[in-house]
Design an enzyme around this catalytic site. Structure first.
Site, mmCIF file in Angstrom:
data_model
loop_
_atom_site.group_PDB
_atom_site.id
_atom_site.type_symbol
_atom_site.label_atom_id
_atom_site.label_comp_id
_atom_site.label_asym_id
_atom_site.label_seq_id
_atom_site.Cartn_x
_atom_site.Cartn_y
_atom_site.Cartn_z
ATOM 1 N N GLU A 27 1.748 6.693 -18.403
ATOM 2 C CA GLU A 27 2.138 5.339 -18.018
ATOM 3 C C GLU A 27 2.230 4.473 -19.271
ATOM 4 O O GLU A 27 1.490 4.684 -20.238
ATOM 5 C CB GLU A 27 1.075 4.765 -17.055
ATOM 6 N N ASN A 72 1.027 1.265 -11.970
ATOM 7 C CA ASN A 72 1.189 -0.156 -11.691
ATOM 8 C C ASN A 72 2.275 -0.771 -12.573
ATOM 9 O O ASN A 72 2.951 -1.720 -12.168
ATOM 10 C CB ASN A 72 -0.140 -0.888 -11.928
ATOM 11 N N ASN A 172 5.108 2.685 -6.440
ATOM 12 C CA ASN A 172 3.739 3.103 -6.757
ATOM 13 C C ASN A 172 2.722 2.281 -5.991
ATOM 14 O O ASN A 172 2.797 1.044 -6.006
ATOM 15 C CB ASN A 172 3.472 2.924 -8.260
ATOM 16 N N GLU A 173 1.810 2.948 -5.313
ATOM 17 C CA GLU A 173 0.654 2.289 -4.655
ATOM 18 C C GLU A 173 1.038 0.974 -3.982
ATOM 19 O O GLU A 173 0.402 -0.056 -4.212
ATOM 20 C CB GLU A 173 -0.482 2.074 -5.666
ATOM 21 N N TYR A 244 -9.561 8.609 -7.484
ATOM 22 C CA TYR A 244 -10.364 8.569 -8.708
ATOM 23 C C TYR A 244 -11.830 8.557 -8.298
ATOM 24 O O TYR A 244 -12.199 7.914 -7.319
ATOM 25 C CB TYR A 244 -10.058 7.305 -9.522
ATOM 26 N N GLU A 291 -1.907 11.090 -8.554
ATOM 27 C CA GLU A 291 -2.922 10.505 -9.446
ATOM 28 C C GLU A 291 -4.274 11.040 -9.007
ATOM 29 O O GLU A 291 -4.696 10.810 -7.867
ATOM 30 C CB GLU A 291 -2.925 8.971 -9.405
HETATM 31 O O1 AHR Z 1 -3.812 5.430 -13.606
HETATM 32 C C1 AHR Z 1 -4.189 4.086 -13.701
HETATM 33 C C2 AHR Z 1 -3.702 3.260 -12.515
HETATM 34 O O2 AHR Z 1 -4.357 3.700 -11.358
HETATM 35 C C3 AHR Z 1 -2.248 3.374 -12.150
HETATM 36 O O3 AHR Z 1 -1.438 2.523 -12.882
HETATM 37 C C4 AHR Z 1 -2.237 2.987 -10.709
HETATM 38 O O4 AHR Z 1 -1.193 3.601 -9.997
HETATM 39 C C5 AHR Z 1 -3.610 3.384 -10.206
HETATM 40 O O5 AHR Z 1 -4.225 2.364 -9.530
#
Ligand code: AHR
Length: 505
Positions: A27, A72, A172-173, A244, A291
């Site tokens: 990114e 993001n 994205n998201e 995550y 991700e």
């Molecule tokens: O990987 C970091 C961020 O985590 C990314 O930009 C976003 O898609 C997610 O929230």
């Protein structure tokens, strides 16, 4: 000592392992691109300004497709800013990470870098501040051979052959309130459906990814997937998952992160299949887990976040988590979970690749090194190929505060038929006890076998590789004893292990 039992059987197939499961993500964030993969003044920089020491590490890591340019970041990105003569590219504010984007690196330069590392491009379009029209323009610029204004502009910009990008993320998201242009599931589902439909009018063979939930903890999780897929099921090929994990002090739960990821995948598969059945569709939508990683997000929120109307740094140090042995063991267990769902997780992206929550770190003007998480990824990517196998783990469990009783040992197998090799990847989640791992290999037949095992573990589970001590942690060989039909291995506490079996046929 506790004992765990596995059985390696070539007929216990889960599904083919799509090489795209070993993807990653770059990114425009922090020092991922600038002062990461790209540092023209660095002693190892090539004629394009790319660090060759980083290129070599990315190759060693073994990443297939790389998702780009966000994240993001993509939700405020104007793709046309990053093509054409470099000297006339505008500097822009990146609101997502409160930074300045210079656009020195764009589609052309990143594709050149991907050719050097041997990875495929997976491109995301901006469905935050932009929509269908701009996505189509980027697609035409990138993938049309010649003969339209945009394709001819790409040729004039220096690229005769199309980029031929096969896999596209539709935003994205979009479920996250932090996302620029955040939408409801209904609004996003309609936008994804009409954008995807238009993109497939250009090329029905494209593979499209709709945004699923940005985490299974989102209040809209489940319902978001159902609504989005109800709109877009016939158009998209994948629904994304993002996850995550971080150690917030409850180590037992952290070590069981794979159990949470497992539930996440099962729920999304069930939801996608529910929509399929309701619609009577013949198509199957799979998961792009685009991700996943360990991320000390609370540290970012509390310490690193950049603010200030006049403060927009270029390539700031952001999300530069230092990973411990414990982090790497959990990370390895997430790979095990992904492989256990190889029948439905047919694409995945380790987020991210260089400097930003990354397996590879760099110092400007200085060295590049492997974080602890580098080792399970590189070893799994190199050897878990072919078909994923269910190894029917029989193990004790232990209690956790949020996930209930979880298996002490987790494992998955693989069989590379062409090479005649098998692998087992396993973790011991115990913080203080060794576990004897007994692998029944009787189903592999009477062939002679060569067996090797490597482990990631350390008497100090918080050990890490750093600029000062870049080679502190690595894999080491582990003894394997043959006992009749079983291979016997002793796993230390908090350990990730790889067992390779060569049958010579
Ligand atoms: O990987 C970091 C961020 O985590 C990314 O930009 C976003 O898609 C997610 O929230």
């Amino acid at each position: 000592m506790r004992t765990a039992h596995l059985t390696l059987r070539p007929d216990a197939t889960i599904g083919p392992i799509n090489p795209r499961i070993y993807g990653s993500f770059v990114e425009h964030l922090g020092r991922a691109v600038y002062d990461g993969i790209y540092e023209p003044g660095h002693p190892t920089a090539d004629c394009d300004g790319f660090r060759t020491d980083v290129i070599e590490l990315v190759k060693e890591l073994g990443v297939s497709a790389i998702r780009y340019p966000g994240g993001n970041f993509v939700s405020g990105f104007r793709w046309e800013d990053s093509v054409g003569p470099r000297e006339s590219r505008p500097r822009r504010l990146d609101l997502a990470w409160h930074s300045t984007e210079t656009n020195e690196i764009g589609l052309h330069e990143f594709s050149t870098w991907l050719e050097k590392v041997g990875s495929e491009l997976m491109l995301a379009v901006n469905l935050g501040t932009r929509g269908t029209a701009e996505a189509l323009e980027l697609l035409e610029y990138a993938n049309l051979r010649a003969g339209s204004a945009l394709a001819d502009q790409r040729i004039a910009d220096g690229r005769t052959t199309p980029f031929d990008v096969r896999m596209w993320c539709l935003g994205n998201e979009m479920d996250g309130p932090w996302q620029i242009g955040h939408r409801s599931a209904d609004d996003y589902g309609k936008l994804a459906a009409r954008t995807g439909r238009a993109m497939k009018q250009f090329d029905p063979g494209l593979e499209l990814v709709a945004c699923g939930s940005s985490s299974s903890a989102m209040p809209t999780f489940g319902e978001w997937e159902r609504v989005v897929l109800t709109h877009a099921y016939d158009v998209v090929d994948y629904i994304s998952c993002h996850a995550y994990y971080e150690d917030t002090g409850d180590r037992a739960t952290f070590l069981a992160s794979g159990v949470d990821m497992d539930r996440f995948i099962r729920t999304v598969v069930a939801t996608a299949d529910h929509v399929k059945d309701v619609r009577g569709s013949q198509r199957t939508v799979n998961i792009s887990f685009d991700e996943w990683n360990i991320w000390y997000n609370t540290r970012f929120e509390n310490v690193d976040r950049i603010e200030g109307v006049d403060n927009w740094p270029r390539a700031p140090r952001l999300l530069e988590d230092v990973y411990t042995v414990t982090d790497a063991v959990v990370f390895g267990s997430l790979l095990i979970t992904l492989l256990r769902h190889a029948d439905r997780v047919t694409s995945a992206s380790l987020a991210q690749l260089v400097n930003v929550i990354a397996p590879i770190m760099t110092e400007p003007g200085g060295p590049a090194w492997r974080q602890t998480t580098f080792f399970p990824f590189a070893a799994t990517s190199a050897h878990a190929r072919g078909t994923a196998l269910d190894v029917a783990v029989r193990t004790d469990t232990y209690p956790t505060a949020t996930l209930g009783d979880v298996p002490l040992v987790d494992a998955v197998g693989s069989h590379d038929e062409a090479a005649g090799t098998y692998s087992v990847h396993a973790v011991n989640r115990s913080t203080d006890e060794q576990v004897q791992l007994r692998i029944d290999v009787s189903a592999l037949g009477p062939h002679p076998m060569t067996v090797q095992a490597r482990v990631l573990a350390d008497p100090d589970p918080s050990a890490a590789n750093t600029l000062a001590d870049p080679d502190r942690v690595g894999l080491r060989a582990l003894a394997v004893v043959r006992d009749g039909d079983e291979l016997v291995i002793t796993l230390p506490p908090i350990a990730w292990v790889q067992v390779l079996v060569e049958t010579g046929r």
